[in-house]
Design a protein around this motif. Structure first.
Motif, PDB file in Angstrom:
ATOM      1  N   PRO A 211       4.419   9.902  -7.364  1.00  0.00           N
ATOM      2  CA  PRO A 211       5.730  10.416  -6.969  1.00  0.00           C
ATOM      3  C   PRO A 211       6.151  10.048  -5.545  1.00  0.00           C
ATOM      4  O   PRO A 211       7.174  10.537  -5.054  1.00  0.00           O
ATOM      5  CB  PRO A 211       5.533  11.922  -7.079  1.00  0.00           C
ATOM      6  CG  PRO A 211       4.093  12.112  -6.662  1.00  0.00           C
ATOM      7  CD  PRO A 211       3.358  10.921  -7.224  1.00  0.00           C
ATOM      8  N   LEU A 212       5.371   9.221  -4.886  1.00  0.00           N
ATOM      9  CA  LEU A 212       5.583   8.937  -3.470  1.00  0.00           C
ATOM     10  C   LEU A 212       7.019   8.523  -3.167  1.00  0.00           C
ATOM     11  O   LEU A 212       7.656   9.073  -2.247  1.00  0.00           O
ATOM     12  CB  LEU A 212       4.621   7.844  -3.007  1.00  0.00           C
ATOM     13  CG  LEU A 212       4.833   7.320  -1.584  1.00  0.00           C
ATOM     14  CD1 LEU A 212       4.498   8.388  -0.569  1.00  0.00           C
ATOM     15  CD2 LEU A 212       4.005   6.064  -1.340  1.00  0.00           C
ATOM     16  N   GLU A 213       7.531   7.541  -3.910  1.00  0.00           N
ATOM     17  CA  GLU A 213       8.826   6.969  -3.529  1.00  0.00           C
ATOM     18  C   GLU A 213      10.001   7.935  -3.715  1.00  0.00           C
ATOM     19  O   GLU A 213      10.776   8.147  -2.776  1.00  0.00           O
ATOM     20  CB  GLU A 213       9.042   5.646  -4.267  1.00  0.00           C
ATOM     21  CG  GLU A 213       8.084   4.577  -3.750  1.00  0.00           C
ATOM     22  CD  GLU A 213       8.262   3.225  -4.393  1.00  0.00           C
ATOM     23  OE1 GLU A 213       8.332   2.221  -3.653  1.00  0.00           O
ATOM     24  OE2 GLU A 213       8.336   3.154  -5.635  1.00  0.00           O
TER      25      GLU A 213
ATOM     26  N   SER B 132       0.854  -1.183   0.000  1.00  0.00           N
ATOM     27  CA  SER B 132       0.000   0.000   0.000  1.00  0.00           C
ATOM     28  C   SER B 132       0.897   1.242   0.000  1.00  0.00           C
ATOM     29  O   SER B 132       2.080   1.172   0.369  1.00  0.00           O
ATOM     30  CB  SER B 132      -0.870   0.009   1.251  1.00  0.00           C
ATOM     31  OG  SER B 132      -0.062   0.201   2.413  1.00  0.00           O
ATOM     32  N   PRO B 133       0.370   2.392  -0.399  1.00  0.00           N
ATOM     33  CA  PRO B 133       1.190   3.612  -0.359  1.00  0.00           C
ATOM     34  C   PRO B 133       1.811   3.867   1.010  1.00  0.00           C
ATOM     35  O   PRO B 133       2.981   4.230   1.109  1.00  0.00           O
ATOM     36  CB  PRO B 133       0.201   4.712  -0.764  1.00  0.00           C
ATOM     37  CG  PRO B 133      -0.795   4.015  -1.632  1.00  0.00           C
ATOM     38  CD  PRO B 133      -0.948   2.640  -1.021  1.00  0.00           C
ATOM     39  N   ARG B 134       1.039   3.661   2.064  1.00  0.00           N
ATOM     40  CA  ARG B 134       1.562   3.913   3.412  1.00  0.00           C
ATOM     41  C   ARG B 134       2.736   2.988   3.729  1.00  0.00           C
ATOM     42  O   ARG B 134       3.768   3.423   4.254  1.00  0.00           O
ATOM     43  CB  ARG B 134       0.444   3.723   4.432  1.00  0.00           C
ATOM     44  CG  ARG B 134       0.882   3.934   5.865  1.00  0.00           C
ATOM     45  CD  ARG B 134      -0.289   3.748   6.825  1.00  0.00           C
ATOM     46  NE  ARG B 134       0.121   3.901   8.209  1.00  0.00           N
ATOM     47  CZ  ARG B 134      -0.703   3.788   9.238  1.00  0.00           C
ATOM     48  NH1 ARG B 134      -1.997   3.562   9.037  1.00  0.00           N
ATOM     49  NH2 ARG B 134      -0.250   3.932  10.471  1.00  0.00           N
ATOM     50  N   ASP B 135       2.582   1.710   3.411  1.00  0.00           N
ATOM     51  CA  ASP B 135       3.650   0.759   3.696  1.00  0.00           C
ATOM     52  C   ASP B 135       4.865   0.997   2.792  1.00  0.00           C
ATOM     53  O   ASP B 135       6.013   0.829   3.224  1.00  0.00           O
ATOM     54  CB  ASP B 135       3.146  -0.674   3.522  1.00  0.00           C
ATOM     55  CG  ASP B 135       2.164  -1.079   4.619  1.00  0.00           C
ATOM     56  OD1 ASP B 135       2.144  -0.420   5.670  1.00  0.00           O
ATOM     57  OD2 ASP B 135       1.412  -2.057   4.405  1.00  0.00           O
ATOM     58  N   ALA B 136       4.611   1.371   1.543  1.00  0.00           N
ATOM     59  CA  ALA B 136       5.723   1.662   0.625  1.00  0.00           C
ATOM     60  C   ALA B 136       6.544   2.841   1.135  1.00  0.00           C
ATOM     61  O   ALA B 136       7.780   2.825   1.108  1.00  0.00           O
ATOM     62  CB  ALA B 136       5.183   1.956  -0.769  1.00  0.00           C
ATOM     63  N   GLU B 137       5.862   3.858   1.631  1.00  0.00           N
ATOM     64  CA  GLU B 137       6.567   5.012   2.189  1.00  0.00           C
ATOM     65  C   GLU B 137       7.406   4.595   3.396  1.00  0.00           C
ATOM     66  O   GLU B 137       8.581   4.992   3.518  1.00  0.00           O
ATOM     67  CB  GLU B 137       5.563   6.085   2.595  1.00  0.00           C
ATOM     68  CG  GLU B 137       6.218   7.303   3.241  1.00  0.00           C
ATOM     69  CD  GLU B 137       5.209   8.340   3.694  1.00  0.00           C
ATOM     70  OE1 GLU B 137       5.611   9.245   4.455  1.00  0.00           O
ATOM     71  OE2 GLU B 137       4.022   8.247   3.312  1.00  0.00           O
ATOM     72  N   HIS B 138       6.838   3.772   4.257  1.00  0.00           N
ATOM     73  CA  HIS B 138       7.551   3.316   5.451  1.00  0.00           C
ATOM     74  C   HIS B 138       8.815   2.548   5.075  1.00  0.00           C
ATOM     75  O   HIS B 138       9.898   2.789   5.639  1.00  0.00           O
ATOM     76  CB  HIS B 138       6.633   2.442   6.294  1.00  0.00           C
ATOM     77  CG  HIS B 138       7.274   1.877   7.520  1.00  0.00           C
ATOM     78  ND1 HIS B 138       7.605   2.645   8.618  1.00  0.00           N
ATOM     79  CD2 HIS B 138       7.679   0.600   7.813  1.00  0.00           C
ATOM     80  CE1 HIS B 138       8.175   1.880   9.537  1.00  0.00           C
ATOM     81  NE2 HIS B 138       8.230   0.642   9.075  1.00  0.00           N
ATOM     82  N   VAL B 139       8.714   1.655   4.119  1.00  0.00           N
ATOM     83  CA  VAL B 139       9.869   0.856   3.702  1.00  0.00           C
ATOM     84  C   VAL B 139      10.934   1.744   3.081  1.00  0.00           C
ATOM     85  O   VAL B 139      12.134   1.598   3.370  1.00  0.00           O
ATOM     86  CB  VAL B 139       9.425  -0.241   2.714  1.00  0.00           C
ATOM     87  CG1 VAL B 139      10.629  -0.840   1.992  1.00  0.00           C
ATOM     88  CG2 VAL B 139       8.658  -1.338   3.447  1.00  0.00           C
ATOM     89  N   ASN B 140      10.540   2.680   2.232  1.00  0.00           N
ATOM     90  CA  ASN B 140      11.519   3.585   1.629  1.00  0.00           C
ATOM     91  C   ASN B 140      12.266   4.376   2.697  1.00  0.00           C
ATOM     92  O   ASN B 140      13.490   4.555   2.603  1.00  0.00           O
ATOM     93  CB  ASN B 140      10.819   4.532   0.652  1.00  0.00           C
ATOM     94  CG  ASN B 140      10.665   3.965  -0.740  1.00  0.00           C
ATOM     95  OD1 ASN B 140      11.364   4.369  -1.669  1.00  0.00           O
ATOM     96  ND2 ASN B 140       9.749   3.024  -0.913  1.00  0.00           N
ATOM     97  N   ARG B 141      11.561   4.841   3.705  1.00  0.00           N
ATOM     98  CA  ARG B 141      12.234   5.594   4.772  1.00  0.00           C
ATOM     99  C   ARG B 141      13.227   4.699   5.519  1.00  0.00           C
ATOM    100  O   ARG B 141      14.352   5.116   5.829  1.00  0.00           O
ATOM    101  CB  ARG B 141      11.196   6.174   5.741  1.00  0.00           C
ATOM    102  CG  ARG B 141      10.342   7.262   5.133  1.00  0.00           C
ATOM    103  CD  ARG B 141       9.558   8.048   6.177  1.00  0.00           C
ATOM    104  NE  ARG B 141       8.570   8.916   5.549  1.00  0.00           N
ATOM    105  CZ  ARG B 141       8.857  10.089   4.974  1.00  0.00           C
ATOM    106  NH1 ARG B 141      10.112  10.528   4.970  1.00  0.00           N
ATOM    107  NH2 ARG B 141       7.906  10.813   4.418  1.00  0.00           N
TER     108      ARG B 141
END
Length: 477
Positions: free
Chosen positions: A124-126, A83-92
């Protein structure tokens, strides 16, 4: 449908640039940067060779990767399945660990957000998340997001800022007119990249604000190319026309100069960008002898395991050709049973048992049912994908524990990532090289129960109808 000659009418001829030229430019610029590639599925490694791969991203994992002395390290985030939220967390998490290890080892790093050459993924999230973490740690984020989805080996090219998919033999169509643009989770309409950026940013980055480096500028003037790159501020998108490997190398030369002058970029790119950026030559397809050298000494089954999760039309055709050429034992993970809690456990146990037995006689295909089941919205579709991927992992783990196969091929991005990190329990690996020209990667696990078993990462959307059969032929020799 347009042929390549029509698309390139009026543009300058291709410029010959060698990989050695890029390597020399890096040396002259004292550019020792290690590129940390956050790969949203593991198929990004298909364009490179002899580089470390991580499926876990603790600080110690990065310290191991940096210690290899290689110019890039791939990190399998599998974020396209999140999900977008989880993808953001992993990238961080990845960026923070990479930067912590870089500080501890005195390593200069830059970040690549590697994604799909047909424009699917969290944009553009990642790249925006990566830039935010860079700024938090160093005081400076990215001046520009360099958007280069081109992947010539797989028929993805960008001309006049429009991204195309196809082949020299069959012609090219704007990517927004392909099946990829209809993706249940990451669908889009625009083939023109500035318009696609506007579409994906919800208008926050208007098409007219996007910097475009056209093919004429790229091929005729490094100075003008550098000027455009260095004009980027505040994380603006920069899209670049790319048709050939030499175009990517021309861009690499301009980037070396732009970064030496102080510009800082995050890259949102397709698979071959990193190869060109670090000056790595295109690796020939691996030979039977090279494959044999990548194997360990453990006793393995007679047959190999081919795991098929991708549902794109090309994968289905490739599976048909494999079926007709080699007649492998074929077992189905029924998605309808997987999403039914009452039937899931018994069904997966039966598939695993049959595969374990059949590997003693020859190759085995374990595939998900070909009818694609989606949810009512993007999030529910992703949830079904995760359930199916977990089922594949369960079956692979059972097979590996009882009868380790001679090789493993994983077809599809999410399938490849979860099969590697969870099914085969690979934490650290080395990319050995491609199985086919410019595509389909062989990894050698450096740890875990699958160490020494050749592992093939095979994207769902690359190759021709015969490619899967060709790869299995070579692995079976």
């Amino acid at each position: 449908m347009k042929n390549l000659e029509e698309l390139l009418a009026g543009y300058p001829e291709d410029v010959h640039v060698s990989a050695e030229t890029v390597r020399q430019a890096r040396v002259q610029a004292e550019d020792n940067t290690v590129y940390v590639v956050l790969d949203d599925d593991p198929t990004g490694t298909q364009s490179v060779a002899d580089l470390p791969v991580l499926t876990s991203w603790e600080k110690e994992d990065f310290e191991w990767a940096y210690s290899t002395g290689k110019a890039a390290v791939y990190v399998m985030t599998n974020s396209r399945s999140l999900s977008p939220r989880d993808a953001e967390h992993v990238n961080r998490e990845v960026v923070r660990s990479a930067l912590a290890a870089a500080e501890a080892t005195g390593t200069d790093v830059a970040f690549v957000s590697r994604s799909d050459s047909t424009l699917r993924g969290h944009f553009p999230l990642e790249p925006a998340t990566i830039s935010e973490e860079m700024e938090a740690a160093t005081g400076k984020g990215a001046d520009g997001i360099v958007v280069v989805p081109a992947f010539g080996d797989a028929g993805r090219i960008t001309i006049n800022a429009t991204h195309y998919a196809g082949s020299v033999a069959d012609g090219f169509v704007p990517v927004g007119e392909t099946e990829f643009a209809k993706d249940a989770t990451f669908g889009y309409e625009s083939s023109n990249l500035p318009e696609w950026v506007e579409e994906k940013t919800g208008g926050d980055m208007p098409a007219e604000s996007v910097i475009v480096i056209d093919l004429t500028t790229l091929r005729e003037s490094k100075e003008r190319t550098v000027d455009k790159l260095t004009s980027a501020k505040n994380g603006i998108a920069i899209v670049v026309d790319i048709v050939t490997e030499e175009d990517l190398r021309l861009l690499a030369l301009a980037l070396i100069e732009a970064e030496a002058s102080g510009s800082r970029f995050v890259y949102r790119v397709g698979p071959p960008f990193v190869r060109a950026r670090i000056g790595q030559a295109v690796h020939d397809p691996l030979t039977v002898e090279e494959i044999a050298m990548s194997r360990g000494s453990a006793e393995l089954a007679k047959g190999g395991l081919i795991v098929v999760g991708s549902h794109v039309g090309l994968t289905t055709r490739q599976l048909d050709h494999l079926r007709h050429r080699r007649s492998p034992v074929e077992l189905e993970i029924d998605v309808a049973k997987v999403v039914d809690p009452q039937r899931r456990t018994d069904h997966l146990e039966q598939v695993a048992r049959e595969a374990i037995s059949a590997l003693d006689s020859g190759n085995v295909v374990v595939r998900t049912s070909r009818k694609l089941i989606t949810g009512d919205d993007a999030d529910s579709s992703l949830d079904i994908s995760r359930q199916v991927s977990a089922a594949v992992v369960d079956v692979v783990q059972k097979i590996l524990a009882e009868n380790p196969p001679r090789f493993v091929v994983a077809k599809g991005g999410i399938t490849s990532s979860d099969t590697a990190s969870k099914g085969l329990q690979i934490r650290r690996a080395l990319v050995i090289g491609p199985m086919l020209p410019g595509i389909v990667s062989l990894w050698s696990g450096q740890d875990g129960p699958a160490a020494g078993i050749p592992y093939i990462v095979f994207a769902g959307n690359v190759g021709d109808d015969e490619s899967l059969a060709d790869v299995v032929d070579k692995l079976s020799e």
